[in-house]
Enzyme design. Structure first.
Site: not given
Length: 273
Positions: A43, A48, A73, A104
């Site tokens: 994930d 990120y 996401k 998200h």
């Protein structure tokens, strides 16, 4: 590893591996370690900034693509351009198809999540994504989305751990056929110190983390613990082999304290850039 069947018939490994806050230059090694430990569900998210590292680990692993389940996401600030944002994530991951793509956060102040969902439905219909879902959506956000949606979300990924269970939201999602996925499943480590958890761990000769992850799995929740330590990764993965009694599960459920760690989805409005 147990798998769950989502509402469109595809399966997802119930215990996955999250890469939130893993530095970009360390991501490939961390994900390679996770894959070596046995994880097949990874994930990540555009926010990120480590999708490329995940993709590099997948390419280097030699594991057949069909044996892996990859989630990413949509960044909050890109809800108005979801189609293009998805292509950027797909390019970063260097994958033809993404298994699960999530909005998200709802960011209700923008009023764009339903627009983003319609774009994601097109990607899903074009088979560029195997399943589409949401993250951090509260009950009213779910209701608003479903009024416009042609596709019911496959997953709602939410903060969920023993001291913050969001039971009303989780039950609503399950009643609608939306699978519940837990992030921060250990309460970012805070829930590991609970006396009830320690007692159950001692009774089984396991770690507190394995106990909490087994509690999640027993409820049918998808769970994505994160650790950069390869030994801890393996320990966490072992939770799939731990079965708790009904009284042990109840003791952990009784830890509910409304202890949210992350932002409140009702008002969160950061762009994630």
């Amino acid at each position: 590893m147990p798998e769950l069947t989502l509402n469109n018939g595809i399966t997802i490994p119930q215990l996955g591996f999250g890469v939130f806050q893993v530095p970009a230059d360390e991501t490939q090694k961390v994900v390679e370690d996770a894959l070596e430990a046995g994880y097949r569900h990874i994930d990540t998210a555009a926010a990120y900034r480590n999708e490329a590292g995940v993709g590099a680990a997948i390419a280097a692993s030699g594991i057949p693509r069909e044996d892996l389940f990859i989630t990413t996401k949509l960044r909050n600030g890109e809800q108005g351009e979801a189609y293009d944002a998805f292509q950027r994530s797909r390019d970063a991951l260097d994958l033809e198809v993404i298994d699960l793509y999530l909005i998200h956060w709802p960011v209700p102040s923008q009023g764009l999540f339903t627009q983003a969902w319609k774009e994601m439905e097109k990607l899903y219909q074009d088979k560029q994504i195997r399943a589409i879902g949401i993250s951090n959506f509260l009950p009213d956000h779910v209701d608003t989305l479903l009024k416009e949606a042609d596709v019911v979300p496959a997953v709602n990924q939410i903060e969920l751990h023993p001291t913050y269970q969001q039971a009303e939201l989780a039950n609503k999602c399950r009643d609608l056929g939306i699978a519940v996925e837990a992030y921060s499943p250990l309460g970012q480590g805070k829930d590991l110190n609970a006396e009830q958890v320690a007692l159950v761990a001692a009774a089984h000769g396991t770690t507190p983390a394995q106990v909490i992850l087994a509690w999640h799995l027993a409820q049918g929740t998808i769970v994505i613990p994160k650790s950069a330590d390869s030994a801890r990764m393996r320990e966490n993965f072992g939770a799939a082999d731990l079965t708790l009694t009904e009284s042990e599960l109840a003791a952990i459920t009784a830890l509910e304290a409304g202890a949210r760690i992350g932002s409140d989805p009702a008002v969160a409005a950061f762009t994630q850039f």
